[in-house]
Design a protein around this motif. Structure first.
Motif, mmCIF file in Angstrom:
data_model
loop_
_atom_site.group_PDB
_atom_site.id
_atom_site.type_symbol
_atom_site.label_atom_id
_atom_site.label_comp_id
_atom_site.label_asym_id
_atom_site.label_seq_id
_atom_site.Cartn_x
_atom_site.Cartn_y
_atom_site.Cartn_z
ATOM 1 N N SER A 162 0.832 -1.208 0.000
ATOM 2 C CA SER A 162 0.000 0.000 0.000
ATOM 3 C C SER A 162 0.866 1.256 0.000
ATOM 4 N N VAL A 163 0.248 2.359 -0.408
ATOM 5 C CA VAL A 163 0.914 3.669 -0.375
ATOM 6 C C VAL A 163 0.128 4.546 0.591
ATOM 7 N N PHE A 164 0.762 4.990 1.660
ATOM 8 C CA PHE A 164 0.076 5.815 2.651
ATOM 9 C C PHE A 164 0.546 7.272 2.630
ATOM 10 N N ALA A 165 1.614 7.543 1.887
ATOM 11 C CA ALA A 165 2.127 8.920 1.803
ATOM 12 C C ALA A 165 2.636 9.159 0.400
ATOM 13 N N LYS A 166 2.587 10.400 -0.033
ATOM 14 C CA LYS A 166 3.005 10.734 -1.393
ATOM 15 C C LYS A 166 4.487 10.408 -1.570
ATOM 16 N N ILE A 200 -5.281 -5.608 -7.033
ATOM 17 C CA ILE A 200 -4.397 -5.531 -8.194
ATOM 18 C C ILE A 200 -4.190 -6.911 -8.816
ATOM 19 N N ASP A 201 -3.727 -7.829 -7.997
ATOM 20 C CA ASP A 201 -3.297 -9.113 -8.540
ATOM 21 C C ASP A 201 -4.149 -10.226 -7.924
ATOM 22 N N GLY A 202 -5.439 -10.214 -8.257
ATOM 23 C CA GLY A 202 -6.316 -11.234 -7.693
ATOM 24 C C GLY A 202 -6.917 -10.761 -6.385
ATOM 25 N N PRO A 203 -7.963 -11.460 -5.952
ATOM 26 C CA PRO A 203 -8.760 -10.996 -4.811
ATOM 27 C C PRO A 203 -7.993 -10.924 -3.498
ATOM 28 N N ALA A 204 -6.939 -11.705 -3.346
ATOM 29 C CA ALA A 204 -6.230 -11.705 -2.070
ATOM 30 C C ALA A 204 -5.238 -10.554 -1.981
ATOM 31 N N ASP A 205 -5.083 -9.815 -3.083
ATOM 32 C CA ASP A 205 -4.081 -8.751 -3.115
ATOM 33 C C ASP A 205 -4.743 -7.389 -2.942
ATOM 34 N N VAL A 206 -5.212 -7.093 -1.728
ATOM 35 C CA VAL A 206 -5.838 -5.788 -1.493
ATOM 36 C C VAL A 206 -4.771 -4.777 -1.112
ATOM 37 N N ARG A 207 -4.917 -3.577 -1.668
ATOM 38 C CA ARG A 207 -3.967 -2.497 -1.385
ATOM 39 C C ARG A 207 -4.727 -1.194 -1.254
ATOM 40 N N MET A 208 -4.099 -0.238 -0.656
ATOM 41 C CA MET A 208 -4.735 1.066 -0.468
ATOM 42 C C MET A 208 -3.775 2.158 -0.916
ATOM 43 N N THR A 209 -4.324 3.174 -1.579
ATOM 44 C CA THR A 209 -3.527 4.363 -1.879
ATOM 45 C C THR A 209 -4.194 5.559 -1.225
ATOM 46 N N MET A 210 -3.403 6.292 -0.459
ATOM 47 C CA MET A 210 -3.920 7.505 0.175
ATOM 48 C C MET A 210 -2.741 8.313 0.693
ATOM 49 N N CYS A 211 -2.837 9.635 0.569
ATOM 50 C CA CYS A 211 -1.799 10.494 1.160
ATOM 51 C C CYS A 211 -2.331 10.939 2.510
ATOM 52 N N VAL A 212 -1.960 10.211 3.543
ATOM 53 C CA VAL A 212 -2.568 10.394 4.859
ATOM 54 C C VAL A 212 -1.970 11.593 5.593
ATOM 55 N N TRP A 222 -11.274 9.373 9.509
ATOM 56 C CA TRP A 222 -12.552 8.877 9.011
ATOM 57 C C TRP A 222 -12.391 8.195 7.664
ATOM 58 N N ILE A 223 -11.643 8.839 6.754
ATOM 59 C CA ILE A 223 -11.472 8.279 5.408
ATOM 60 C C ILE A 223 -10.768 6.922 5.491
ATOM 61 N N ILE A 224 -9.815 6.810 6.409
ATOM 62 C CA ILE A 224 -9.096 5.538 6.556
ATOM 63 C C ILE A 224 -10.070 4.423 6.945
ATOM 64 N N TYR A 225 -10.996 4.701 7.862
ATOM 65 C CA TYR A 225 -11.976 3.674 8.244
ATOM 66 C C TYR A 225 -12.826 3.290 7.037
ATOM 67 N N HIS A 226 -13.170 4.289 6.228
ATOM 68 C CA HIS A 226 -13.945 4.027 5.006
ATOM 69 C C HIS A 226 -13.173 3.077 4.081
ATOM 70 N N GLU A 227 -11.916 3.409 3.826
ATOM 71 C CA GLU A 227 -11.136 2.611 2.878
ATOM 72 C C GLU A 227 -10.854 1.209 3.438
ATOM 73 N N LEU A 228 -10.596 1.118 4.735
ATOM 74 C CA LEU A 228 -10.339 -0.198 5.330
ATOM 75 C C LEU A 228 -11.580 -1.087 5.250
ATOM 76 N N GLY A 229 -12.755 -0.473 5.262
ATOM 77 C CA GLY A 229 -13.988 -1.243 5.080
ATOM 78 C C GLY A 229 -13.959 -1.954 3.731
ATOM 79 N N HIS A 230 -13.611 -1.219 2.664
ATOM 80 C CA HIS A 230 -13.480 -1.843 1.339
ATOM 81 C C HIS A 230 -12.470 -2.992 1.395
ATOM 82 N N ALA A 231 -11.327 -2.725 2.021
ATOM 83 C CA ALA A 231 -10.257 -3.723 2.048
ATOM 84 C C ALA A 231 -10.736 -5.006 2.743
ATOM 85 N N HIS A 232 -11.405 -4.853 3.888
ATOM 86 C CA HIS A 232 -11.872 -6.036 4.616
ATOM 87 C C HIS A 232 -12.984 -6.758 3.866
ATOM 88 N N TYR A 233 -13.857 -5.977 3.234
ATOM 89 C CA TYR A 233 -14.944 -6.596 2.464
ATOM 90 C C TYR A 233 -14.349 -7.476 1.362
#
Ligand SMILES: [Zn+2]
Length: 469
Positions: free
Chosen positions: A195-199, A215-227, A235-246
């Motif tokens: 994942s990328v958490f900072a620019k 990216i590379d199949g369902p088990a490969d969850v990643r997040m991009t955000m400039c935290v 708040w946004i992090i909780y939103h994005e982590l929801g997608h990741a866990h789902y």
């Protein structure tokens, strides 16, 4: 359209939405707010217009080849009910939250009228730039201007995050700790590696462009955000982590079923946890000095949340209302911008920063238009997250007022929530919702219940003042 949008406004260098958002968040001078708003809308909206005009018939041809009348009908068909029925359902949902929004609008407009005088007419629409967001998507930045009880216990944790030196990784780990407190399966090690958490230094990257990717199949969850260490980013992090866990929970399903039962569930998945970020929770993790429960602190906390979640609803509703009309041919290119501002006025009660021409293209500055990504799922999420929260609070054995419930640490709530995630799209959403909550319809009654103390308070504040516009 994407190139135009992501390139941004260029003279000697190119500037994206984040640059203009920064100005809207910080500028003291209303002229600077107006100029930033205009630069972004003129610089990105106008050049997108001819591209969008070409795009609409092409996209519709594709939808017709797939058996739909137009793209709008195709998008509405994602909801396990006849597309025309979904249209009626969204109208019903809007009608049930609109009175709460009107009360909030009335109170906020009065505060802004006091501050800006005739710039904000006492009975008219609010100039959009004065809400300190490019789209009036939320009113989070108005918090210092509209806080009901400035002397009550603090609600915003931005200062605590800075004081405690939260770096981007710690911000994300704080969100992940909530999911793990529910007993949910932790995200894979690759999430933290990739994942990328900072620019990144010396690289071109659009910020804010937070998103979760497979990216590379369902088990490969990643997040991009400039935290950044702010309450809003937490708040946004909780939103994005929801997608990741789902997505992580659905990886065992066949590929076609690896999506949420309802696009709104996907967008709500992390927001549900935001509703559990009560003062008591924020105190428990060391971000608030007290878990104050006075009446004044309660109103402050609900107002803080409403500036995000209630203020968003009309915008969440109108973006695709506009696009559905465009794709169906009801709104023709000559009326694109006029119709956009009609809807903005009707639902949000906001107006443009300066008079607009029919040749402008203000819907074009919404990234989801450039990406041709449906938007109604955010509106559905804005409503259903309260219903999911209420159901999970019951699982957690909580029986007090809904806004006081935090499911933090409840394994029973976590198990039920993870079961919903693991279902993916293997069942119609009505069945999935029923399994969790006993309900088969998406309703705003849980949202209204959550905000009930605030709505009563707003009514009291607005008594004797003319609301509406
Ligand atoms: Zn999302």
């Amino acid at each position: 359209m994407q190139t135009t949008y992501f390139r941004g406004v260029c003279d000697r260098e190119c500037r994206g939405a984040d640059h203009f958002l920064d100005i809207l968040h910080t500028a003291k001078d209303p002229v600077a707010l107006r100029d930033a708003w205009l630069a972004w809308h003129d610089g990105v909206g106008r050049p997108e217009r001819p591209l969008f005009e070409n795009f609409v018939p092409l996209a519709n041809a594709g939808a017709r080849a797939a058996g739909f009348r137009d793209v709008g009908e195709m998008w509405r068909s994602a909801y396990d009910e006849p597309p025309d029925q979904f249209l009626v359902e969204t109208e019903r949902m809007w009608a049930s939250v609109s009175p709460l929004y009107q009360e909030l609008h009335c109170y906020v407009r009065r505060k802004l009228h006091t501050k800006y005088g005739e710039l904000v007419p006492a009975h008219g629409v609010i100039p959009t730039q004065l809400t300190r967001d490019l789209y009036s998507l939320n009113w989070n930045q108005l918090w210092p201007e509209v806080v009901p009880y400035p002397d009550a216990a603090p609600i915003d944790v931005s200062e605590a995050l800075v004081a405690q030196h939260y770096d981007p990784l710690r911000m994300v780990k704080t969100g992940e700790a909530f999911f793990e407190s529910l007993g949910m399966e932790p995200l894979p090690a690759t999430f933290w590696d990739r994942s990328v958490f900072a620019k990144p230094e010396g690289k071109v990257m659009s910020c804010p462009g937070q998103r979760v990717w497979n990216i590379d199949g369902p088990a490969d969850v990643r997040m991009t955000m400039c935290v950044e260490p702010t309450h809003e980013h937490l708040w946004i992090i909780y939103h994005e982590l929801g997608h990741a866990h789902y997505h992580w929970a659905m990886r065992h399903l066949p590929l076609l079923l690896q999506q949420a039962a309802n696009p709104g569930f996907d967008e709500a998945s992390g927001d549900v946890l935001q509703l559990s970020m009560t003062p008591a929770y924020l105190h428990a993790i060391g971000l608030l000095p007290t878990a104050a429960t006075s009446q004044e602190a309660t109103i402050n906390a609900l107002m803080h949340l409403a500036l995000d979640k209630v203020a968003f609803l009309p915008y969440g509703y109108l973006v695709d209302k506009w696009r559905w009309e465009v794709f169906s041919g009801k709104t023709t290119p000559g009326d694109y911008n006029t119709r956009w501002w009609q809807l903005k006025a009707q639902y949000q009660g906001v107006g443009p920063a300066a008079p607009r021409a029919t040749t402008d293209f203000d819907p074009g500055v919404q990234g989801h238009l450039a990406l041709n990504f449906p938007y109604m799922s955010y509106f559905i999420a804005g409503i259903v997250q309260f219903q999911l929260h209420r159901a999970l609070c019951k699982k957690a054995g909580f029986s007090g007022p809904l806004h006081e419930c935090s499911i933090y640490g409840s394994k029973a709530a976590g198990a039920a929530y993870e079961r919903l995630f693991r279902l993916g799209a293997s069942k119609p959403w009505q069945d999935a919702l029923e399994e969790l909550s006993g309900e088969r319809q998406i309703d705003a009654d849980a949202l209204i219940e959550y905000f009930a103390p605030l709505q009563a308070w707003l009514k009291e504040q607005n008594r004797g003042h003319a609301c509406g516009w």
